[in-house]
Design an enzyme around this catalytic site. Structure first.
Site, mmCIF file in Angstrom:
data_model
loop_
_atom_site.group_PDB
_atom_site.id
_atom_site.type_symbol
_atom_site.label_atom_id
_atom_site.label_comp_id
_atom_site.label_asym_id
_atom_site.label_seq_id
_atom_site.Cartn_x
_atom_site.Cartn_y
_atom_site.Cartn_z
ATOM 1 N N GLY A 46 -73.074 -1.093 -30.649
ATOM 2 C CA GLY A 46 -73.962 -2.220 -30.379
ATOM 3 C C GLY A 46 -74.911 -2.414 -31.541
ATOM 4 C CG LEU A 47 -76.358 -6.364 -32.387
ATOM 5 C CD1 LEU A 47 -77.069 -7.587 -31.813
ATOM 6 C CD2 LEU A 47 -75.939 -6.605 -33.829
ATOM 7 C CB SER A 48 -80.174 -1.990 -35.310
ATOM 8 O OG SER A 48 -81.354 -1.229 -35.447
ATOM 9 N N GLY A 49 -81.161 -1.325 -32.124
ATOM 10 C CA GLY A 49 -82.135 -1.646 -31.093
ATOM 11 C C GLY A 49 -81.527 -2.010 -29.755
ATOM 12 C CB ALA A 50 -78.033 -2.440 -28.602
ATOM 13 N N GLY A 51 -80.058 -0.028 -27.677
ATOM 14 C CA GLY A 51 -80.289 1.023 -26.693
ATOM 15 C C GLY A 51 -79.208 2.083 -26.677
ATOM 16 C CE LYS A 52 -76.131 1.699 -31.867
ATOM 17 N NZ LYS A 52 -77.179 0.666 -31.978
ATOM 18 C CB SER A 120 -69.168 1.701 -35.093
ATOM 19 O OG SER A 120 -69.614 1.748 -33.764
#
Length: 215
Positions: A46-52, A120
Site C-alpha cells: 500500500g501507499l506510504s502512510g496507508a497503515g501497513k 512494493s
C-alpha cells in the site's frame, strides 16, 4: 577454471553451477509440525502512510498472543541492515523486494508465519515474490487507503517533502503505485479500525487453514 574476487577479497568460482544446494536433515514440514502451524507469507502492500506497519504489527501481536510463531519484516527496518547498501532507484527498489522475498521464503521454510510491510508499488515485483513460494503460501494483503487519507496522515512528513520537490520519485506523487487487481485480502484501512482489520486478517487466515484458533 576462471575465478573472481568477491566483496571480501576471496576468490570464488565464476560459474554458478559450482554452487550446489545442500539438503537439510530437518525439512519444512517437520519445522511446521513442531510449531503446530502452517507457514505463510503475508505481504502487506500500500501507499506510504496507508497503515501497513501498524496493521501488520497489530496482527503479529495478536498471533503471538494466540501462540503462533511469527516474524515481521518492516520496510524501514531492513534498510538499516540487510538492504542498507540500496538507494531508491527503480533498480535498487526491485533488488530490495527481491532480497526480502528470498528472506521471507527462508523464514517460511523455517515454519514461520511471516508478515512483511513494504510499499512494493509494482505488480511484477509482488508477483516475483509470489512465484518464489508454493501455491497458497503467499497472501497479498492490500492496505487499501486512498492517497488523500495517506497524505493527510503523513506520519513521517514525506508527502510534504515530495510536494515541495525535496524527494523525487515518491510513490503516489511522481511515481506510480500499481494497486493489486485481485488481492488475497483487501483491507479498507481508511474506513475500519485497526482491531477490525486484524480480525479480517485472522478470519482470512483461518479460512485458509493457516491458523486454527483465533477467537
Amino acid at each position: 577454471m576462471s575465478k573472481q574476487a568477491d566483496s571480501l577479497g576471496f576468490e570464488q568460482d565464476a560459474k554458478p553451477e559450482n554452487v550446489v544446494w545442500h539438503r537439510h536433515a530437518v525439512d519444512k514440514a517437520q519445522r511446521a509440525t513442531l510449531k503446530q502451524q502452517r507457514p505463510a507469507v503475508l505481504w502487506f502492500t500500500g501507499l506510504s502512510g496507508a497503515g501497513k506497519s501498524t496493521v501488520a504489527g497489530a496482527l503479529e501481536n495478536r498471533l503471538a498472543a494466540l501462540g503462533y510463531h511469527t516474524y515481521l519484516l518492516d520496510g524501514d527496518n531492513v534498510r538499516h541492515g540487510l538492504c542498507s547498501d540500496l538507494g531508491f532507484s527503480e533498480q535498487d527498489r526491485r533488488e530490495n523486494i527481491r532480497r526480502i522475498g528470498e528472506l521471507a521464503k527462508l523464514m517460511s521454510d523455517a515454519g514461520l508465519i511471516v508478515l512483511t510491510a513494504f510499499i512494493s508499488p509494482h505488480r511484477a515485483e509482488r508477483q516475483m515474490v509470489r512465484d518464489l513460494l508454493p501455491n497458497g503460501e503467499f497472501l497479498e494483503v492490500y492496505v487499501n487507503t486512498s492517497l488523500d487519507v495517506c497524505e493527510a496522515r503523513d506520519p513521517k512528513g514525506l508527502y510534504k517533502k515530495a510536494r515541495a520537490g525535496e524527494i523525487r520519485q515518491f510513490t503516489g506523487i511522481d511515481s506510480a503505485y500499481e494497486a493489486p487487481l485481485n488481492p488475497d485480502i483487501d483491507l479498507p484501512a481508511g474506513e475500519k479500525s485497526v482491531d477490525e482489520l486484524v480480525a479480517q486478517c485472522l478470519q482470512a487466515l483461518a479460512e485458509r487453514h493457516i491458523i486454527q484458533r483465533w477467537v
